[in-house]
Design an enzyme around this catalytic site. Structure first.
Site, mmCIF file in Angstrom:
data_model
loop_
_atom_site.group_PDB
_atom_site.id
_atom_site.type_symbol
_atom_site.label_atom_id
_atom_site.label_comp_id
_atom_site.label_asym_id
_atom_site.label_seq_id
_atom_site.Cartn_x
_atom_site.Cartn_y
_atom_site.Cartn_z
ATOM 1 N N ASN A 1 0.992 3.865 -3.199
ATOM 2 C CA ASN A 1 0.752 5.338 -2.853
ATOM 3 C C ASN A 1 1.885 6.233 -3.403
ATOM 4 O O ASN A 1 1.501 7.047 -4.005
ATOM 5 C CB ASN A 1 0.527 5.563 -1.639
ATOM 6 C CG ASN A 1 -0.900 5.263 -0.865
ATOM 7 O OD1 ASN A 1 -1.774 4.823 -1.800
ATOM 8 N ND2 ASN A 1 -1.290 5.410 0.366
ATOM 9 N N GLU B 1 0.861 -1.312 -0.007
ATOM 10 C CA GLU B 1 -0.044 0.098 0.067
ATOM 11 C C GLU B 1 0.765 1.352 0.055
ATOM 12 O O GLU B 1 0.502 2.297 -0.775
ATOM 13 C CB GLU B 1 -1.005 0.101 1.059
ATOM 14 C CG GLU B 1 -1.910 -0.964 1.127
ATOM 15 C CD GLU B 1 -2.927 -0.713 0.034
ATOM 16 O OE1 GLU B 1 -3.268 0.512 -0.402
ATOM 17 O OE2 GLU B 1 -3.610 -1.842 -0.491
ATOM 18 N N ARG C 1 -9.558 4.586 -7.685
ATOM 19 C CA ARG C 1 -8.980 4.090 -6.516
ATOM 20 C C ARG C 1 -9.816 3.674 -5.325
ATOM 21 O O ARG C 1 -10.780 4.442 -5.098
ATOM 22 C CB ARG C 1 -7.649 4.912 -5.967
ATOM 23 C CG ARG C 1 -6.551 5.378 -7.175
ATOM 24 C CD ARG C 1 -5.794 4.381 -7.697
ATOM 25 N NE ARG C 1 -5.303 3.532 -6.822
ATOM 26 C CZ ARG C 1 -4.720 2.350 -6.992
ATOM 27 N NH1 ARG C 1 -4.781 1.763 -7.913
ATOM 28 N NH2 ARG C 1 -4.009 1.527 -5.954
#
Length: 141
Positions: free
Chosen positions: A51, A47, A106
């Site tokens: 990002n 993650e 997203r």
């Protein structure tokens, strides 16, 4: 006194997210974590790196993402850092379902996932100056 430390740096290409996840997991494996602990760490790293690539660099593959992982008495600290766009409002970015890129469909769950799987997640960012995600997990020794 730090028991062990490693650093990775790679281009902000989406295919390198898997490398980052496996690299950190391999390093942390020296602590003999449970499968659940290892999965938690791999998910959080995924993650954070995703990002950095998508939000920090807007998929600019010429930029780099840095990861530093430290082991200290069973405590694992993982720092994922980019020198990209930065986050204007960290509190808003940490809200579940918030995304700065709705055009990419997203889910807006990145920080929520990191916070679920790690014991501590700290976000240091300034608009235009990049983002540093510091994640910690205590492993049962």
């Amino acid at each position: 006194m730090v028991d062990n430390n490693m650093k990775l740096e790679f281009l902000a290409k989406s295919q390198n997210e898997g490398f980052a996840r496996v690299g950190v997991a391999a390093f942390v494996s020296q602590l003999d974590p449970t499968l659940d602990e290892l999965t938690d760490i791999k998910t959080a790293v995924s993650e954070a790196v995703t990002n950095a690539i998508i939000h920090g660099y807007n998929n600019d593959e010429s930029k780099s993402v840095k990861i530093e992982t430290t082991i200290d008495s069973g405590n694992v600290t993982i720092i994922v850092e980019d020198e990209g766009n930065g986050i204007e409002n960290i509190d808003q970015a940490r809200e579940p379902l918030y995304t700065s890129r709705p055009d990419l469909e997203r889910s807006g769950m990145g920080f929520t996932v990191m916070e679920t799987f790690m014991d501590l997640v700290q976000v240091i960012s300034k608009k235009g100056s990049g983002t540093k995600i510091i994640m910690q997990k205590k492993l049962v020794l």
